[in-house]
Scaffold this motif. Structure first.
Motif, PDB file in Angstrom:
ATOM      1  N   ALA A  16     -15.610  70.035  -2.219  1.00 12.56           N
ATOM      2  CA  ALA A  16     -15.823  68.517  -2.106  1.00 12.56           C
ATOM      3  C   ALA A  16     -14.938  67.856  -3.255  1.00 12.56           C
ATOM      4  CB  ALA A  16     -17.183  68.174  -2.263  1.00 12.56           C
ATOM      5  N   GLY A  17     -15.150  68.417  -4.683  1.00  9.45           N
ATOM      6  CA  GLY A  17     -14.238  67.836  -5.496  1.00  9.45           C
ATOM      7  C   GLY A  17     -12.640  67.947  -5.065  1.00  9.45           C
ATOM      8  N   GLY A  60     -21.657  60.010  -5.422  1.00  6.12           N
ATOM      9  CA  GLY A  60     -20.333  59.291  -5.428  1.00  6.12           C
ATOM     10  C   GLY A  60     -19.629  59.517  -6.641  1.00  6.12           C
ATOM     11  N   VAL A  61     -18.763  58.231  -6.905  1.00  9.08           N
ATOM     12  CA  VAL A  61     -18.062  58.187  -7.852  1.00  9.08           C
ATOM     13  C   VAL A  61     -18.155  57.140  -8.905  1.00  9.08           C
ATOM     14  CG1 VAL A  61     -15.316  57.837  -8.382  1.00  9.08           C
ATOM     15  CG2 VAL A  61     -16.352  59.759  -6.601  1.00  9.08           C
ATOM     16  N   THR A 119     -16.787  62.067 -10.666  1.00  8.54           N
ATOM     17  CA  THR A 119     -17.269  62.383  -9.338  1.00  8.54           C
ATOM     18  C   THR A 119     -18.644  63.054  -9.505  1.00  8.54           C
ATOM     19  OG1 THR A 119     -16.462  64.733  -9.260  1.00  8.54           O
ATOM     20  CG2 THR A 119     -15.082  63.360  -8.222  1.00  8.54           C
ATOM     21  N   LEU A 120     -19.647  62.387  -8.907  1.00  7.01           N
ATOM     22  CA  LEU A 120     -21.096  62.644  -9.312  1.00  7.01           C
ATOM     23  C   LEU A 120     -21.713  63.150  -8.111  1.00  7.01           C
ATOM     24  CD1 LEU A 120     -21.931  59.426 -11.347  1.00  7.01           C
ATOM     25  CD2 LEU A 120     -21.604  61.601 -12.027  1.00  7.01           C
ATOM     26  N   GLY A 121     -21.235  64.240  -7.326  1.00  9.84           N
ATOM     27  CA  GLY A 121     -21.888  64.910  -6.110  1.00  9.84           C
ATOM     28  C   GLY A 121     -22.490  63.699  -5.160  1.00  9.84           C
ATOM     29  N   ALA A 130     -14.298  63.229   1.033  1.00 14.45           N
ATOM     30  CA  ALA A 130     -15.186  64.374   0.352  1.00 14.45           C
ATOM     31  C   ALA A 130     -16.484  64.278   0.874  1.00 14.45           C
ATOM     32  CB  ALA A 130     -15.268  63.911  -1.259  1.00 14.45           C
ATOM     33  N   SER A 131     -17.121  63.180   1.468  1.00 17.41           N
ATOM     34  CA  SER A 131     -18.398  63.254   1.875  1.00 17.41           C
ATOM     35  C   SER A 131     -18.416  63.968   3.313  1.00 17.41           C
ATOM     36  CB  SER A 131     -18.977  61.837   1.866  1.00 17.41           C
ATOM     37  OG  SER A 131     -19.318  61.522   0.523  1.00 17.41           O
ATOM     38  N   ASN A 184     -15.633  65.986 -13.100  1.00 18.93           N
ATOM     39  CA  ASN A 184     -17.121  65.700 -12.488  1.00 18.93           C
ATOM     40  C   ASN A 184     -18.083  65.616 -13.799  1.00 18.93           C
ATOM     41  OD1 ASN A 184     -17.864  68.162 -13.524  1.00 18.93           O
ATOM     42  ND2 ASN A 184     -17.776  69.325 -11.772  1.00 18.93           N
ATOM     43  N   VAL A 238     -24.432  61.531   4.741  1.00 17.41           N
ATOM     44  CA  VAL A 238     -24.091  62.930   5.493  1.00 17.41           C
ATOM     45  C   VAL A 238     -25.463  63.269   6.147  1.00 17.41           C
ATOM     46  CG1 VAL A 238     -23.243  65.187   5.059  1.00 17.41           C
ATOM     47  CG2 VAL A 238     -22.728  63.408   3.597  1.00 17.41           C
TER      48      VAL A 238
HETATM   49  P1  ADP Z   1     -17.048  68.799  -7.772  1.00 23.14           P
HETATM   50  O1  ADP Z   1     -16.953  69.771  -6.433  1.00 23.14           O
HETATM   51  O2  ADP Z   1     -15.711  68.745  -8.173  1.00 23.14           O
HETATM   52  O3  ADP Z   1     -18.015  69.144  -8.613  1.00 23.14           O
HETATM   53  P2  ADP Z   1     -18.616  66.629  -6.762  1.00 23.14           P
HETATM   54  O4  ADP Z   1     -19.845  67.624  -6.514  1.00 23.14           O
HETATM   55  O5  ADP Z   1     -18.825  65.830  -7.540  1.00 23.14           O
HETATM   56  O6  ADP Z   1     -17.425  67.437  -7.252  1.00 23.14           O
HETATM   57  O7  ADP Z   1     -18.411  66.092  -5.143  1.00 23.14           O
HETATM   58  C1  ADP Z   1     -17.239  65.430  -5.233  1.00 23.14           C
HETATM   59  C2  ADP Z   1     -17.239  64.363  -4.182  1.00 23.14           C
HETATM   60  O8  ADP Z   1     -17.689  64.892  -2.826  1.00 23.14           O
HETATM   61  C3  ADP Z   1     -18.425  63.320  -4.274  1.00 23.14           C
HETATM   62  O9  ADP Z   1     -17.972  62.338  -5.292  1.00 23.14           O
HETATM   63  C4  ADP Z   1     -18.808  62.806  -2.684  1.00 23.14           C
HETATM   64  O10 ADP Z   1     -18.095  61.840  -2.352  1.00 23.14           O
HETATM   65  C5  ADP Z   1     -18.793  64.208  -2.505  1.00 23.14           C
HETATM   66  N1  ADP Z   1     -20.059  64.844  -2.063  1.00 23.14           N
HETATM   67  C6  ADP Z   1     -20.353  65.889  -2.823  1.00 23.14           C
HETATM   68  N2  ADP Z   1     -21.624  66.207  -2.520  1.00 23.14           N
HETATM   69  C7  ADP Z   1     -22.419  65.488  -1.777  1.00 23.14           C
HETATM   70  C8  ADP Z   1     -23.518  65.130  -0.855  1.00 23.14           C
HETATM   71  N3  ADP Z   1     -24.288  65.864  -1.082  1.00 23.14           N
HETATM   72  N4  ADP Z   1     -23.461  64.251  -0.057  1.00 23.14           N
HETATM   73  C9  ADP Z   1     -22.523  63.313   0.217  1.00 23.14           C
HETATM   74  N5  ADP Z   1     -21.195  63.530  -0.443  1.00 23.14           N
HETATM   75  C10 ADP Z   1     -21.068  64.421  -1.411  1.00 23.14           C
END
Ligand code: ADP
Length: 315
Positions: free
Chosen positions: A263-264, A236-237, A231-233, A292-293, A191, A254
Motif C-alpha cells: 500500500a505504501g 490516510g496521510v 502514511t498512516l494506514g 493506495a486505498s 510511515n 474500503v
Molecule cells: P506502509 O505500507 O508504507 O506502511 P501505510 O500502511 O501507511 O503504508 O499505507 C499507505 C496508504 O495506503 C495509506 O495512507 C492509505 O491511503 C492506504 N491504506 C493502507 N491501509 C489501508 C486500509 N486499511 N484502508 C484504507 N486504506 C489503506
C-alpha cells in the motif's frame, strides 16, 4: 491523470525482490519446520513496486536498481517490462543473487519475513548517479526508496538536487546516513514508525514518546524546507509543510481490506508520478491515497494497483 499522461515522467531508484509466500497454520518457532499447502511467487521490492504503481497509473517510468544475472533476475525484469517500466537503468550483476523475500503468513494475516538483499546491496553509487544524470531534462521527479546502499541513496538525492529535479524519498528503512540528506531538501514520505526514526535522527526525543505525528512531521519539514507526508494506514496521510498548516487526508473507504502489502509503495509511486506531472503536493497526495486505498482490496503487492481511470473514479 489525464490525456497528457504520457508526458508524466518518473525515475524510481530502489530495490527489486522476488517474494515467495507460504501460508501456514502458524508461524514457525526457532529451529522448527512448518508446512503449508502451497507457495506463491510475487514481484516485490519497494522501488520496483512503486515503479509498477506509477506505470499502471499512466506515467512513463524508468526504474534503476540491480538484479543478479540469474533466472530470477530475468523474470523480475520481464515482469517490470510487462508492466510498462523501462529497465534500461537496471544493473545485471554476476556472482550475486537477485533479492528475495521469504514470507510466512498465518491465518490471522500475521507474518514473518526474511529478506536476502542480494543484488540490491550491490547497487553502486556510480550507476545511480548515471541514471539520474540521464533522466535530467526527462524526468519531472525522482523517487528513491532506501532498501539499497546508503551511498546509492545519497547519489540519487544529491544528483537530483544538483540537476534541479524534484526528489521524493520513501525512507523505508530510515538509515543513519539519512540525516545527511536533509539539507538537499527532498520530500520525505515515512510511515508512522519511520517518522519516529526520522525525527529521532534530528531531535533526541527518547524522553517524549507521545509526541503527535503532526508535530514530528513539522519538525522534519522545518529541517528539509520541504513537505513531509506521513502514511498512516487506514487513517490516510498527514501532510506537514514548513510554511502552512498540517493537512490530513482520510484514506479511501474500503469494503473489505484483503492485503495491505505494497500500500505504501502504491502511494509513493502514484504520488511521485503526479508531482512529476506538475500537480501540487496536496493534489498528488490525494491521488496517492486514492490509489493506495484501492490497492488493499486484492492479494499481493502489485495485483490491486489501480489504473489512472480507476484512480480518477475514486477521487
Ligand atoms: P506502509 O505500507 O508504507 O506502511 P501505510 O500502511 O501507511 O503504508 O499505507 C499507505 C496508504 O495506503 C495509506 O495512507 C492509505 O491511503 C492506504 N491504506 C493502507 N491501509 C489501508 C486500509 N486499511 N484502508 C484504507 N486504506 C489503506
Amino acid at each position: 491523470m489525464t490525456s497528457h499522461d504520457r508526458a508524466i515522467r518518473l525515475l524510481v531508484v530502489g530495490a527489486v525482490n522476488v517474494d515467495l509466500v507460504v501460508e501456514t497454520d502458524r508461524l514457525p518457532g526457532p529451529g522448527e519446520t512448518v508446512v503449508g499447502p502451497t507457495v506463491t511467487r510475487h514481484g516485490g521490492g519497494k522501488g520496483a513496486n512503486a515503479a509498477v504503481a506509477a506505470a499502471r497509473a499512466g506515467a512513463e517510468v524508468r526504474y534503476c536498481g540491480a538484479v543478479g544475472s540469474d533466472d530470477t533476475g530475468a523474470q523480475a525484469l520481464a515482469e517490470l517490462r510487462d508492466s510498462g517500466v523501462d529497465v534500461t537503468d537496471v544493473a545485471v550483476l554476476d556472482g550475486v543473487a537477485t533479492g528475495m523475500a521469504l514470507i510466512v503468513v498465518d491465518p490471522q494475516g500475521e507474518n514473518q519475513i526474511a529478506v536476502g538483499a542480494g543484488a540490491n546491496a550491490a547497487l553502486d553509487a556510480e550507476s545511480v548517479h548515471a541514471a539520474v544524470e540521464r533522466a535530467a531534462g526527462w524526468a519531472g521527479c525522482v523517487l528513491v526508496s532506501t532498501e539499497i546502499p546508503a551511498a546509492a541513496v545519497a547519489a540519487a538525492v544529491t544528483t537530483a538536487a544538483a540537476r534541479g529535479i524534484r526528489c521524493v524519498v520513501n525512507p523505508a528503512p530510515v538509515l543513519p546516513s539519512t540525516v545527511d540528506l536533509l539539507t538537499s531538501g527532498p520530500v520525505f514520505t515515512p510511515n508512522a514508525s519511520e517518522l519516529r526514526d526520522l525525527h529521532r535522527l534530528i531531535i533526541d526525543d527518547r524522553d517524549a514518546p507521545d509526541v503527535p505525528a503532526a508535530e514530528r512531521a513539522t519538525a522534519v519539514a522545518s529541517r528539509t524546507g520541504a513537505p513531509v507526508l506521513v502514511t498512516l494506514g487506514a487513517q490516510g496521510v498527514l501532510i506537514a509543510d514548513p510554511v502552512s498548516e498540517v493537512v490530513a487526508l482520510p484514506a479511501g473507504q474500503v469494503a473489505r481490506v484483503v492485503d495491505t502489502t505494497g500500500a505504501g509503495d502504491t502511494f509513493n509511486g502514484v504520488f511521485a508520478a503526479a508531482l512529476a506531472g506538475g500537480s501540487t503536493v496536496v493534489d498528488a497526495a490525494r491521488r496517492g491515497v486514492a490509489a493506495a486505498s484501492l490497492s488493499v482490496a486484492s492479494v499481493g503487492a502489485r495485483t490491486g494497483m489501480p489504473s489512472g481511470e480507476e484512480i480518477r473514479g475514486a477521487l
